[in-house]
Write an enzyme that holds these catalytic residues in place. Structure first.
Site, PDB file in Angstrom:
ATOM      1  N   LYS A 225      91.184 158.361  74.746  1.00  0.00           N
ATOM      2  CA  LYS A 225      91.549 158.461  73.324  1.00  0.00           C
ATOM      3  C   LYS A 225      92.944 157.913  73.093  1.00  0.00           C
ATOM      4  CE  LYS A 225      89.424 162.849  72.515  1.00  0.00           C
ATOM      5  NZ  LYS A 225      89.466 164.202  71.944  1.00  0.00           N
TER       6      LYS A 225
ATOM      7  N   LYS B  26      98.790 164.537  77.561  1.00  0.00           N
ATOM      8  CA  LYS B  26      98.677 165.171  76.241  1.00  0.00           C
ATOM      9  C   LYS B  26      97.252 165.645  76.023  1.00  0.00           C
ATOM     10  CE  LYS B  26     100.058 165.846  71.905  1.00  0.00           C
ATOM     11  NZ  LYS B  26      99.595 167.232  72.092  1.00  0.00           N
TER      12      LYS B  26
ATOM     13  N   LYS C  49      94.370 168.266  79.614  1.00  0.00           N
ATOM     14  CA  LYS C  49      93.541 169.262  78.914  1.00  0.00           C
ATOM     15  C   LYS C  49      93.713 170.609  79.587  1.00  0.00           C
ATOM     16  CE  LYS C  49      90.402 169.225  75.647  1.00  0.00           C
ATOM     17  NZ  LYS C  49      90.553 168.292  74.543  1.00  0.00           N
TER      18      LYS C  49
ATOM     19  N   THR D 240      91.758 165.796  62.545  1.00  0.00           N
ATOM     20  CA  THR D 240      90.542 165.378  63.246  1.00  0.00           C
ATOM     21  C   THR D 240      89.480 164.975  62.225  1.00  0.00           C
ATOM     22  OG1 THR D 240      91.098 166.911  65.009  1.00  0.00           O
ATOM     23  CG2 THR D 240      88.853 166.044  65.012  1.00  0.00           C
TER      24      THR D 240
ATOM     25  N   SER E 109      98.992 164.509  66.279  1.00  0.00           N
ATOM     26  CA  SER E 109      99.832 165.239  67.243  1.00  0.00           C
ATOM     27  C   SER E 109     100.981 164.344  67.721  1.00  0.00           C
ATOM     28  CB  SER E 109      99.014 165.663  68.461  1.00  0.00           C
ATOM     29  OG  SER E 109      98.436 166.925  68.249  1.00  0.00           O
TER      30      SER E 109
ATOM     31  N   ASN F 211      86.920 173.673  62.557  1.00  0.00           N
ATOM     32  CA  ASN F 211      88.021 172.897  61.962  1.00  0.00           C
ATOM     33  C   ASN F 211      87.553 171.491  61.547  1.00  0.00           C
ATOM     34  OD1 ASN F 211      90.174 170.709  62.522  1.00  0.00           O
ATOM     35  ND2 ASN F 211      91.402 172.502  62.056  1.00  0.00           N
TER      36      ASN F 211
HETATM   37  N1  GLU Z   1      92.229 168.947  71.220  1.00  0.00           N
HETATM   38  C1  GLU Z   1      92.287 167.743  70.449  1.00  0.00           C
HETATM   39  C2  GLU Z   1      91.504 166.652  71.164  1.00  0.00           C
HETATM   40  O1  GLU Z   1      90.656 166.933  71.972  1.00  0.00           O
HETATM   41  C3  GLU Z   1      93.705 167.343  70.098  1.00  0.00           C
HETATM   42  C4  GLU Z   1      94.600 167.064  71.255  1.00  0.00           C
HETATM   43  C5  GLU Z   1      96.052 166.864  70.837  1.00  0.00           C
HETATM   44  O2  GLU Z   1      96.338 166.932  69.675  1.00  0.00           O
HETATM   45  O3  GLU Z   1      96.858 166.641  71.750  1.00  0.00           O
HETATM   46  O4  GLU Z   1      91.661 165.499  70.887  1.00  0.00           O
END
Ligand code: GLU
Length: 427
Positions: free
Chosen positions: A107, A83, A119, A203, A361, A234
């Site tokens: 994370k 993810k 990613k 976030t 998410s 954002n």
């Molecule tokens: N791009 C965001 C991050 O780096 C969200 C990733 C997501 O929601 O999967 O955490």
């Protein structure tokens, strides 16, 4: 281990190592050592298990064809599907995407989500492209990576310079390819396409919760506390609003072109009205200061919410904040972290600080799988519960292992992944 960490603080010519990939590997190694794992586990976790590099043509508005490069990295799927977001930026490169996929694993581990990290990135500058060019780019990227992504394989989301519109086009393209409606393929969607309440601000909301918790452990009153935020995209812009709503004074903000400072507190509502969709606002003002000056402002809380390697060994000694909450990924270098640790600054690391996005998410994906949607209050209550729990498990781990919060976050974050890999018989 010690030697490894040191090589990541300085290169042979004495300059600072700004390579996010090797510094991420060093922290993973340190966390595994603390947990008692040996070299074999590090071998598995030190790099993504899969990285796809693609080149794809896109027709531009003037009729010409431009070939773009994109990547998708999947760090580890021992826990579940991978993810993570897709960034659209001219500086995207394979090593950065690889490192970011590892950060996503950590994370997800901290927040106890049933995912590994992934990613993606496309090398492009959406600020220089038209709406329809960005649409064709988003769709072409999904076609190029479609084999390795999916609601039970790897679930993309927004990241730097991508938003719910990109997610909607990508969802549409994926659903055409697969010939079924598939809202769980991607998160960060518009509400009407199965998006979640609260995802857009998630976030920033998560960062705000970490600021609250960090202030409590540092015995700092949030009311009237002076906050500096680097970046007005954002995360930065919504965070400024949360902070001023909490009674704090946002005394400095910045974008890629400069920074604004007012010791009495900036008018955040006005700045939010006037920013563009890429978070640019300082161009509208005359008396700006530099980003370097912004980081050295007298304040209680500093939130780097822009890009990597902003607080380095050059400027770390000038930072006056008592608390740093990292909203951007990788804003503080290894050497700067050491300088700030020695000064007693509390650093809430990126993998914890900005995890609110991926947490909501996950809620979005759960709602898509259930076909049952939650209210904004339900999302917020659940986010608060996960964030506050994550903060304290990292904070307590830091105390128990006598390490800083960054190493503690990795200890918490890699533990489940390592355990899952062992149960599966990979090690
Ligand atoms: N791009 C965001 C991050 O780096 C969200 C990733 C997501 O929601 O999967 O955490």
């Amino acid at each position: 281990m010690q030697a490894q960490t040191e090589t990541n603080q300085a290169t042979n010519d004495g300059t600072e190592n700004l390579d996010v990939y090797s510094s991420t590997q060093a922290v993973i190694k340190e966390a595994l050592t603390q947990l008692g794992y040996d070299e074999d586990m590090y071998e598995i976790l030190k790099e993504p298990m899969r990285v796809l590099s693609v080149r794809f043509p896109v027709r531009m508005d003037d009729g010409s064809i431009q070939v773009f490069t994109g990547y998708r990295a999947q760090h580890n799927n021992a826990i579940g599907p991978t993810k993570g977001g897709i960034r659209l930026h001219p500086d995207v490169n394979e090593d950065e995407v690889r490192a970011l996929s590892m950060w996503m694993s950590v994370k997800c581990g901290i927040a106890n989500l049933p995912y590994g990290g992934g990613k993606g990135g496309i090398v492009c500058d959406p600020r220089e492209m038209s709406f329809s060019e960005i649409e064709r780019l988003s769709r072409a990227y999904v076609r190029a990576i479609s084999q390795i992504v999916g609601p039970t394989k790897d679930i993309p989301a927004p990241d730097v310079f991508s938003n719910s519109q990109n997610m909607a086009w990508m969802l549409d393209e994926y659903s055409h390819l697969r010939e079924f409606d598939s809202p769980g393929f991607i998160t960060g969607k518009p509400l009407v396409l199965g998006g979640s309440q609260g995802r857009e601000r998630a976030t920033a909301r998560g960062v705000a919760i970490c600021v609250e918790e960090a202030a409590k452990v540092k015995n700092l009153e949030l009311k009237d506390a002076r906050v500096v935020i680097q970046g007005f995209g954002n995360a930065g812009s919504y965070l400024a609003k949360y902070m001023s709503d909490a009674g704090a004074r946002v005394v400095g903000i910045s974008d890629a072109y400069g920074a604004l400072h007012d010791p009495k507190g900036l008018d955040i509502e006005d700045l939010l009205e006037r920013r563009d969709s890429f978070g640019t606002v300082t161009k509208l003002f005359k008396n700006t200061i530099s980003n370097k000056e912004l980081l050295a402002l007298d304040c209680d809380i500093l939130v780097p919410a822009a890009i990597e390697n902003q607080i380095t060994k050059e400027n770390a000694k000038d930072v006056r904040a008592k608390i740093i909450v990292e909203a951007a990924n990788g804003p503080t270098t290894t050497a700067a972290t050491k300088i700030l640790d020695d000064k007693g600054t509390l650093i809430v690391p990126d993998v914890l600080g900005n995890s609110g996005g991926v947490i909501v998410s996950y809620f979005e994906w759960v709602q898509n799988n259930q076909g049952y949607y939650w209210t904004a209050d339900e999302v917020d209550a659940r986010l608060q519960e996960v964030m506050r729990h994550s903060f304290h498990s990292v904070y307590d781990t830091a105390r128990r292992y006598h390490v800083n919060m960054r190493v503690a976050a990795y200890i918490v974050g890699v533990r489940r992944m390592a355990e899952a890999a062992r149960w599966r018989g990979w090690v």
